[in-house]
Design an enzyme around this catalytic site. Sequence first.
Site, mmCIF file in Angstrom:
data_model
loop_
_atom_site.group_PDB
_atom_site.id
_atom_site.type_symbol
_atom_site.label_atom_id
_atom_site.label_comp_id
_atom_site.label_asym_id
_atom_site.label_seq_id
_atom_site.Cartn_x
_atom_site.Cartn_y
_atom_site.Cartn_z
ATOM 1 N N SER A 64 0.837 -1.261 -0.087
ATOM 2 C CA SER A 64 -0.117 0.002 -0.053
ATOM 3 C C SER A 64 0.903 1.254 -0.135
ATOM 4 O O SER A 64 2.023 1.190 0.259
ATOM 5 C CB SER A 64 -0.837 -0.032 1.114
ATOM 6 N N LYS A 65 0.408 2.474 -0.313
ATOM 7 C CA LYS A 65 0.685 3.858 -0.227
ATOM 8 C C LYS A 65 1.538 3.903 1.057
ATOM 9 O O LYS A 65 2.531 4.064 1.414
ATOM 10 C CB LYS A 65 -0.236 4.748 -0.419
ATOM 11 N N ARG A 66 0.952 3.444 2.085
ATOM 12 C CA ARG A 66 1.389 3.561 3.524
ATOM 13 C C ARG A 66 2.568 2.835 3.821
ATOM 14 O O ARG A 66 3.719 3.498 4.381
ATOM 15 C CB ARG A 66 0.449 3.091 4.665
ATOM 16 N N GLY A 87 5.063 2.361 1.468
ATOM 17 C CA GLY A 87 5.980 3.242 0.904
ATOM 18 C C GLY A 87 6.443 4.344 1.785
ATOM 19 O O GLY A 87 7.695 4.650 1.885
ATOM 20 N N ASP A 88 5.089 5.047 2.443
ATOM 21 C CA ASP A 88 5.527 6.290 3.096
ATOM 22 C C ASP A 88 6.417 5.958 4.446
ATOM 23 O O ASP A 88 7.180 6.496 4.646
ATOM 24 C CB ASP A 88 4.203 6.824 3.680
#
Length: 517
Positions: free
Chosen positions: A265-267, A269-270
């Site tokens: 998910s994007k999270r 990556g962040d």
Amino acid sequence: MSNEVRVRFAPSPTGALHIGGLRTAMYNYLFARKHNGTMILRIEDTDQSRYVDGAEEYIKESLKWAGILPDEGPNAGGPYGPYRQSERKDIYGQYAQQLLNSGKAYYAFDTTEELDALRQRLKEAKANSLQYNAITRMQMKNSLTLSAQEVEKRLAAGEPYVIRFKIPLKEDIRINDMVRDWVVVHSSTLDDKILVKSDGMPTYHLANVVDDHLMKITHVIRGEEWLPSAPLHVLLYRALGWEGTMPQFAHLPLLLKPDGNGKLSKRDGDKLGFPVFPINGDFPGKTGKPEHFSGFREAGYLPEAFVNFLALLGWNPGTEQELFSLEELVRHFSLERINKAGAKFDIEKARWFNQQYIKQKSPSELSTYLIKELKNQDIDYKEHLLERICDLMQERIDFPFQLWTEGQFFFLKPTTFDQQLIAKKWTDEAITILTAYQASLAESSDSISAEEARDILSNILDTKGVKMGKVMQALRLAITGRGGGPDLMEIISILGSDEVADRIQYAIDNVKVSTSN
Ligand code: GLU
């Protein structure tokens, strides 16, 4: 029907395109190219509530960066357009009508409250599913339970309605998926999906099946998250009388978090500091607040490295080969070699691919990146030295921007010096040698080869009886400000004697061994 392969990438413009989506596009592209077929880009924008401005442009820009150019689509045009579903609204109605006429679909007038009440009743009865389906539909307000006159009356009065698909009660739906083999689903697990919403717009399911049929799609290659919808789609093909030309399905495995636990998910990556999107973008996030989506492009990945990395996340060539250009991928690609299991995302591998592709670049290609950076920073440079600099740096970098971040000393005199290195290597002995070397260089001609620079140093070391190892780090520190880097004699040759003599003098005058530690 001709057996020309026709595939489509059908994203919804709801925000930034996850790299999983780009992989889907790529596999479609590879498959089309491999079979001399056609790849279509179709924008699925019937859900106006999820539409996000700029998302279509983002998708196109991402595809372009990766070199995936559709043959037909909103920009490329083509004989089966329009390729944006919002521009095809009028087409879907007649197929919904066909399903109504043949008794395969029905009008439903239930209000939100009535639907909530159904769900509540089923919950209390501990029913297995909380759905509008072959059993519960008979308790609801629809054209199966209301009289024909009543239905007419409601329609004439403009009462809101949806059109639902009448899922057969007992039927095995068998799908021969090219990745997962046979998938069998019993119709009792499906609900009577809405085909046309109360605003008159088709849902994804109807529009998707109608368009795949009209656009003569032969293979539907898409993410695994669509596998649960496939049985419904098969039933729709059947109900519309298109089963004979139904496309083949291939559902692609998920991209997993680095530890393999769940979808990437994007999270992730962040949190872990890597991109999960092809290019940078700013869009509303899940909560509706604007969010930044960081991309591989802006993180310094070369498109060819990104494509190679992504292709191998879910597909394997069956050999040890790892480096594939897009053309080579086309040649080797097959749906049979797509893995069933999810693919773990590994950013180190992406970095490795980048490094490999940087190694393949010529110094002159690399120098274009450096020039861009130097211009950005407004720094003067001698054009004829850039290729030599890039040649020296090439083996040492993973990203083009590192030509600048790691090679700044070629352009700027160091003004700060690595403290740890000073403590260890800035000795009186080293300073004595550096002083002598500085004097020799100041007297030599500015243009100096790496060999000459080494010979001068060796002579001084021999005379003073000092080993090379005792001074090299101090010399590097004086010239570059840091430890590590390409061959120091080459650096001296690129900088020239005068500049190096200046730098050594500056270091002798300014580098102080800190007494606090
Ligand atoms: N519009 C769907 C999506 O956003 C397409 C799914 C499909 O390929 O059928 O992924």
